[in-house]
Design an enzyme around this catalytic site. Structure first.
Site, PDB file in Angstrom:
ATOM      1  N   ASP A  44       0.842  -1.205   0.000  1.00 57.06           N
ATOM      2  CA  ASP A  44       0.000   0.000   0.000  1.00 57.06           C
ATOM      3  C   ASP A  44       0.876   1.254   0.000  1.00 57.06           C
ATOM      4  O   ASP A  44       0.367   2.375  -0.105  1.00 57.06           O
ATOM      5  CB  ASP A  44      -1.000  -0.005   1.168  1.00 57.06           C
ATOM      6  CG  ASP A  44      -0.322   0.022   2.520  1.00 57.06           C
ATOM      7  OD1 ASP A  44       0.915  -0.091   2.580  1.00 57.06           O
ATOM      8  OD2 ASP A  44      -1.050   0.154   3.534  1.00 57.06           O
ATOM      9  N   SER A  45       2.199   1.058   0.045  1.00 56.29           N
ATOM     10  CA  SER A  45       3.119   2.184  -0.128  1.00 56.29           C
ATOM     11  C   SER A  45       3.008   2.738  -1.554  1.00 56.29           C
ATOM     12  O   SER A  45       3.598   3.768  -1.865  1.00 56.29           O
ATOM     13  CB  SER A  45       4.557   1.763   0.181  1.00 56.29           C
ATOM     14  OG  SER A  45       4.887   0.580  -0.524  1.00 56.29           O
ATOM     15  N   ASP A  83      -0.962  -6.071  -0.202  1.00 58.69           N
ATOM     16  CA  ASP A  83      -1.428  -5.478   1.056  1.00 58.69           C
ATOM     17  C   ASP A  83      -2.944  -5.338   1.067  1.00 58.69           C
ATOM     18  O   ASP A  83      -3.536  -4.903   0.072  1.00 58.69           O
ATOM     19  CB  ASP A  83      -0.849  -4.053   1.177  1.00 58.69           C
ATOM     20  CG  ASP A  83       0.137  -3.915   2.302  1.00 58.69           C
ATOM     21  OD1 ASP A  83       0.062  -4.692   3.271  1.00 58.69           O
ATOM     22  OD2 ASP A  83       1.006  -3.017   2.201  1.00 58.69           O
ATOM     23  N   LYS A 111      -1.334  -9.476   2.745  1.00 54.48           N
ATOM     24  CA  LYS A 111      -0.643  -9.040   3.968  1.00 54.48           C
ATOM     25  C   LYS A 111      -1.553  -8.077   4.723  1.00 54.48           C
ATOM     26  O   LYS A 111      -2.200  -7.229   4.101  1.00 54.48           O
ATOM     27  CB  LYS A 111       0.669  -8.346   3.620  1.00 54.48           C
ATOM     28  CG  LYS A 111       1.386  -7.787   4.863  1.00 54.48           C
ATOM     29  CD  LYS A 111       2.775  -7.315   4.556  1.00 54.48           C
ATOM     30  CE  LYS A 111       2.860  -5.895   4.057  1.00 54.48           C
ATOM     31  NZ  LYS A 111       2.217  -4.872   4.932  1.00 54.48           N
ATOM     32  N   GLU A 113      -1.811  -5.514   8.312  1.00 57.93           N
ATOM     33  CA  GLU A 113      -1.090  -4.883   9.419  1.00 57.93           C
ATOM     34  C   GLU A 113      -1.866  -5.039  10.717  1.00 57.93           C
ATOM     35  O   GLU A 113      -3.103  -4.999  10.715  1.00 57.93           O
ATOM     36  CB  GLU A 113      -0.911  -3.383   9.142  1.00 57.93           C
ATOM     37  CG  GLU A 113      -0.033  -3.093   7.950  1.00 57.93           C
ATOM     38  CD  GLU A 113       0.229  -1.597   7.768  1.00 57.93           C
ATOM     39  OE1 GLU A 113      -0.163  -0.794   8.637  1.00 57.93           O
ATOM     40  OE2 GLU A 113       0.830  -1.250   6.740  1.00 57.93           O
ATOM     41  N   GLU A 178       8.607  -4.820  10.928  1.00 54.25           N
ATOM     42  CA  GLU A 178       9.041  -3.500  10.449  1.00 54.25           C
ATOM     43  C   GLU A 178       9.516  -2.647  11.616  1.00 54.25           C
ATOM     44  O   GLU A 178       8.801  -2.485  12.613  1.00 54.25           O
ATOM     45  CB  GLU A 178       7.892  -2.787   9.709  1.00 54.25           C
ATOM     46  CG  GLU A 178       8.341  -1.424   9.173  1.00 54.25           C
ATOM     47  CD  GLU A 178       7.400  -0.802   8.153  1.00 54.25           C
ATOM     48  OE1 GLU A 178       6.369  -1.422   7.810  1.00 54.25           O
ATOM     49  OE2 GLU A 178       7.704   0.324   7.710  1.00 54.25           O
TER      50      GLU A 178
HETATM   51  O1  KIV Z   1       3.584  -1.241   1.686  1.00 51.56           O
HETATM   52  C1  KIV Z   1       4.780  -1.402   1.989  1.00 51.56           C
HETATM   53  O2  KIV Z   1       5.686  -0.906   1.318  1.00 51.56           O
HETATM   54  C2  KIV Z   1       5.091  -2.193   3.174  1.00 51.56           C
HETATM   55  C3  KIV Z   1       6.518  -2.418   3.599  1.00 51.56           C
HETATM   56  C4  KIV Z   1       6.600  -3.334   4.729  1.00 51.56           C
HETATM   57  C5  KIV Z   1       7.413  -2.916   2.571  1.00 51.56           C
HETATM   58  O3  KIV Z   1       4.179  -2.671   3.775  1.00 51.56           O
END
Ligand code: KIV
Length: 279
Positions: A44-45, A83, A111, A113, A178
């Site tokens: 999601d970056s 993400d 993934k 969080e 992280e």
């Molecule tokens: O979205 C992202 O870039 C991340 C990092 C852990 C690589 O979640």
């Protein structure tokens, strides 16, 4: 050979480092895949690195799907991780529906969080045979863009170790650590059966992930990243040279243009003249 979760777990068992990079577009996915990366990760970056958002919290399911589709077209062998964006996994039903949307569009795993509050979500996804990568320590969706190091006090260190174990017990197949102190990341790595993927979490994780923009030198990287290229500078130079060439008549040159055969041109000119006479 397409890389799957068994391949990644075997790498941990054989103490072979797992390589991960974020990826947001088709040509970069092709290059990462050709280079032999283990996991291509649509993070999601994408929001802050590509879309010009102020934070990860602005990223939507539609944004992620758009980039997943582009990346998927470039992936042959790598494990394709994506993400779950902000607020897309608030409850089990919503998380399963959104994760399935990603899987239907080519992702191998999702993934998410968060800590213990995400245990029921990881359980629900796992029950649906959806492979999950957990993500603890600094969580941009929760803590914002300013990243502090986690695991510096005894109580916070114990908490992280317990959270990692709870997420693995719930069925997580991978876990991103992280901005966690190297020592606590090492303990988590040695305690868990699943691979740990570190970012700013030291040398002893089973794998490393970095943001593609950071290694290429696009924008300002975090301290934990390493620049392997000066893309910003190279791109600026190329753009400036292009502007200069166009403004000075040095582009396009004869090798950049296409021609019509002289005889055919003569016929066009003749036709044009007769058309003019008719006006
Ligand atoms: O979205 C992202 O870039 C991340 C990092 C852990 C690589 O979640």
């Amino acid at each position: 050979m397409k890389k799957d979760i068994t391949y990644l777990h075997t790498k941990k068992q054989q103490k072979q480092p797992i390589t991960v990079l974020t990826c947001y577009d088709y040509p970069t996915a092709c290059m990462q895949d050709d280079a032999g990366i283990d996991i291509i990760f649509v993070g999601d970056s994408v929001g802050t690195n590509i879309l010009g958002y102020k934070s990860e919290m602005e990223v939507t399911m539609a944004d992620m799907l758009h980039h997943l589709k582009a990346v998927r077209r470039g992936v042959t062998e790598a494990y394709l991780l994506i993400d779950m964006p902000y607020a897309s996994d608030r409850n089990a039903k919503q998380a399963v529906a959104n994760a399935n949307l990603f899987l239907d569009n080519g992702a191998d795993a999702v993934k998410l969080e968060g800590g213990t509050e995400k245990v029921p979500i990881v359980t629900a996804l796992t029950e649906q045979n959806i492979e999950v990568c957990a993500h603890i320590g600094h969580n941009p969706q929760i803590h914002g863009t300013k990243a502090a190091t986690h695991g510096k006090t005894v109580s916070k260190a114990k908490q992280l170790i317990q959270i990692a174990a709870a997420l693995a017990d719930a069925g997580a197949k991978l876990i991103v650590l992280e901005k966690i102190t190297e020592e606590i990341s090492q303990i988590i790595t040695e305690t868990l059966d699943i691979p740990t993927i570190g970012i700013g979490a030291g040398r002893y994780c089973n794998g490393q992930v970095l943001v593609i923009n950071d290694i290429l030198g696009i924008g300002t990287p975090f301290k934990h990243a390493k620049r392997y290229q000066d893309y910003d500078h190279l791109t600026f130079e190329a753009i400036s040279q292009y502007i200069y060439d166009v403004e000075n008549g040095d582009f396009p040159r004869d090798e950049n243009v296409s021609h019509i055969a002289t005889g055919k041109l003569a016929r066009v000119q003749k036709w044009l003249e007769s058309e003019r006479c008719n006006i």
